[in-house]
Design a protein around this motif. Structure first.
Motif, PDB file in Angstrom:
ATOM      1  N   UNK A 103      16.620  29.022 -29.231  1.00 31.73           N
ATOM      2  CA  UNK A 103      17.614  30.094 -29.283  1.00 31.73           C
ATOM      3  C   UNK A 103      16.932  31.416 -29.607  1.00 31.73           C
ATOM      4  N   UNK A 104      16.403  32.124 -28.615  1.00 30.12           N
ATOM      5  CA  UNK A 104      15.687  33.388 -28.850  1.00 30.12           C
ATOM      6  C   UNK A 104      16.558  34.471 -29.478  1.00 30.12           C
ATOM      7  N   UNK A 105      17.883  34.286 -29.460  1.00 29.21           N
ATOM      8  CA  UNK A 105      18.765  35.268 -30.093  1.00 29.21           C
ATOM      9  C   UNK A 105      18.510  35.366 -31.597  1.00 29.21           C
TER      10      UNK A 105
ATOM     11  N   UNK B 205      11.534  42.275 -32.146  1.00 31.51           N
ATOM     12  CA  UNK B 205      10.842  41.225 -31.408  1.00 31.51           C
ATOM     13  C   UNK B 205      11.482  41.005 -30.036  1.00 31.51           C
ATOM     14  N   UNK B 206      12.788  41.181 -29.943  1.00 31.23           N
ATOM     15  CA  UNK B 206      13.469  41.100 -28.651  1.00 31.23           C
ATOM     16  C   UNK B 206      12.931  42.179 -27.712  1.00 31.23           C
TER      17      UNK B 206
ATOM     18  N   UNK C  67      20.750  36.410 -23.006  1.00 33.08           N
ATOM     19  CA  UNK C  67      21.631  35.248 -22.855  1.00 33.08           C
ATOM     20  C   UNK C  67      21.603  34.740 -21.417  1.00 33.08           C
ATOM     21  N   UNK C  68      21.636  35.672 -20.476  1.00 28.63           N
ATOM     22  CA  UNK C  68      21.635  35.322 -19.060  1.00 28.63           C
ATOM     23  C   UNK C  68      20.253  34.869 -18.603  1.00 28.63           C
ATOM     24  N   UNK C  69      19.217  35.618 -19.023  1.00 22.84           N
ATOM     25  CA  UNK C  69      17.853  35.304 -18.575  1.00 22.84           C
ATOM     26  C   UNK C  69      17.359  33.965 -19.093  1.00 22.84           C
ATOM     27  N   UNK C  70      17.789  33.598 -20.299  1.00 29.61           N
ATOM     28  CA  UNK C  70      17.291  32.379 -20.928  1.00 29.61           C
ATOM     29  C   UNK C  70      17.577  31.158 -20.068  1.00 29.61           C
TER      30      UNK C  70
END
Length: 382
Positions: free
Chosen positions: A282-284, A290-291, A330-333
């Motif tokens: 979960x990169x969120x 960092x994002x 969210x979309x790219x992940x």
């Protein structure tokens, strides 16, 4: 399926990445704009080579399998730390320092700092071992004397013998450690200084160096002739160096390989793996900065490219975009889960983030991601 040239981590190479790419000081350049001399010293304070991963087992087909990931063969595992930036297929994240390959930036200061770092490690290992009761005082002194009994001390001999006498007395730890530190550090440093001085004199004779200008004129020639042997200029004499290696191995087996040290190492490895797993799944959960770094890595945004595209305002200078970037993430992940470039950028960004953590910060992040404490929620007013 991640290319071997995009894998791996080594702390001295990562230091150069931080200093030449990740740190932000000016909109005119990436990094801190340090001299090549400084960068060379930082890079070469530790060995450059990767090590073969020894964590594998033999499967039913008599094939070596990496125990860190049962789907990887040992051949793949061997290359996990491929960091040779001289090759044409070199790591993208190391190309920034490619100008260092000409080796004109080597310095005596860098060579000496490398040895000073080793001496400091020896001192801290001993100090930690004494404080943690991992090693007995008498045993340590006996081993020290045995390893270096044939060393010629000349005028310093009486000073070291007096120190050893004091150490053999029953004195408190707070008095014992300063004397022990002076003994070990001074003893190692003195041989290093004396032998380096002799090597300097031989180098000056060999290349007919009379003034500073002579040295700089022949600097590249010296490196081309000596290659890796250049590190022997600032080093112990051969016999002393062999004994120092044995002393180092003794400390490693007695202190670093102890139950207490290994349990803490195991805990640290576990926490790092869990942090990676959390951020990768979960990169969120990554911080805003960092994002932004992730999309900079993913889009290949050097400062020049960002400047041209955004008229002086690259992604890293636009924190207002973070909300949009999170929505895009969210979309790219899910859309890019099989995209190697995306995976490489995400893994490298997570690596950058975790490698920059202090111990306490890493523990707090682990607790925030996996723990049940409410303190963190209150800090966010949740």
């Amino acid at each position: 399926n991640i290319p071997n040239t995009e894998k791996g981590f080594k702390h001295n190479w990562q230091s150069l990445r931080v200093l030449t790419q990740l740190e932000e000081k000016s909109k005119d350049y990436d990094g801190l704009n340090l001299t090549n001399y400084t960068l060379w010293g930082i890079l070469n304070h530790s060995k450059l080579e990767w090590e073969e991963c020894g964590r594998f087992y033999i499967d039913k087909n008599n094939k070596k399998i990496c125990s860190l990931n049962s789907s990887n063969s040992i051949e793949k595992c061997k290359n996990n730390l491929e960091i040779d930036f001289y090759k044409k297929d070199c790591n993208n994240f190391l190309k920034k320092i490619i100008n260092n390959k000409n080796n004109e930036s080597w310095t005596f200061e860098g060579l000496i700092v490398k040895q000073a770092d080793e001496i400091a490690q020896r001192h801290h290992d001993i100090e930690d071992g004494i404080i943690a009761n991992l090693i007995d005082r008498e045993e340590l002194i006996k081993k020290f004397i045995n390893f270096f009994s044939k060393t010629k001390l000349y005028k310093e001999e009486k000073k070291y013998k007096d120190m050893i006498k004091k150490l053999n007395k029953s004195i408190k730890t707070e008095y014992y450690l300063p004397i022990l530190s002076r003994l070990i550090v001074d003893f190692l440093a003195m041989n290093l200084i004396n032998n380096t001085e002799k090597n300097f004199e031989m180098l000056m004779d060999e290349y007919d160096i009379k003034i500073n200008g002579d040295f700089y004129d022949k600097k590249l020639e010296i490196y081309n002739n000596k290659g890796e042997n250049i590190f022997r200029i600032a080093d112990y004499n051969e016999n002393f160096g062999e004994q120092e290696k044995k002393f180092k191995e003794y400390l490693k087996n007695r202190i670093l390989n102890s139950f207490k040290a290994q349990t803490m190492d195991g805990k640290a490895n576990y926490i790092i793996k869990r942090l990676f797993k959390a951020f990768l799944s979960n990169p969120q959960q990554l911080p805003d900065k960092t994002i932004i770094s992730f999309y900079r890595n993913y889009n290949g945004n050097s400062h020049d490219q960002a400047t041209n595209r955004d008229k002086g305002m690259g992604l890293r200078f636009l924190p207002v975009l973070v909300g949009d970037l999170r929505e895009k993430l969210k979309e790219d992940y899910f859309k890019n889960c099989n995209n190697n470039r995306y995976k490489c950028a995400l893994l490298r960004t997570i690596c950058d983030y975790v490698s920059g953590m202090t111990d306490n910060y890493a523990l707090n992040q682990y607790e925030l991601l996996y723990g049940t404490k409410q303190r963190e929620l209150r800090e966010f007013n949740l």
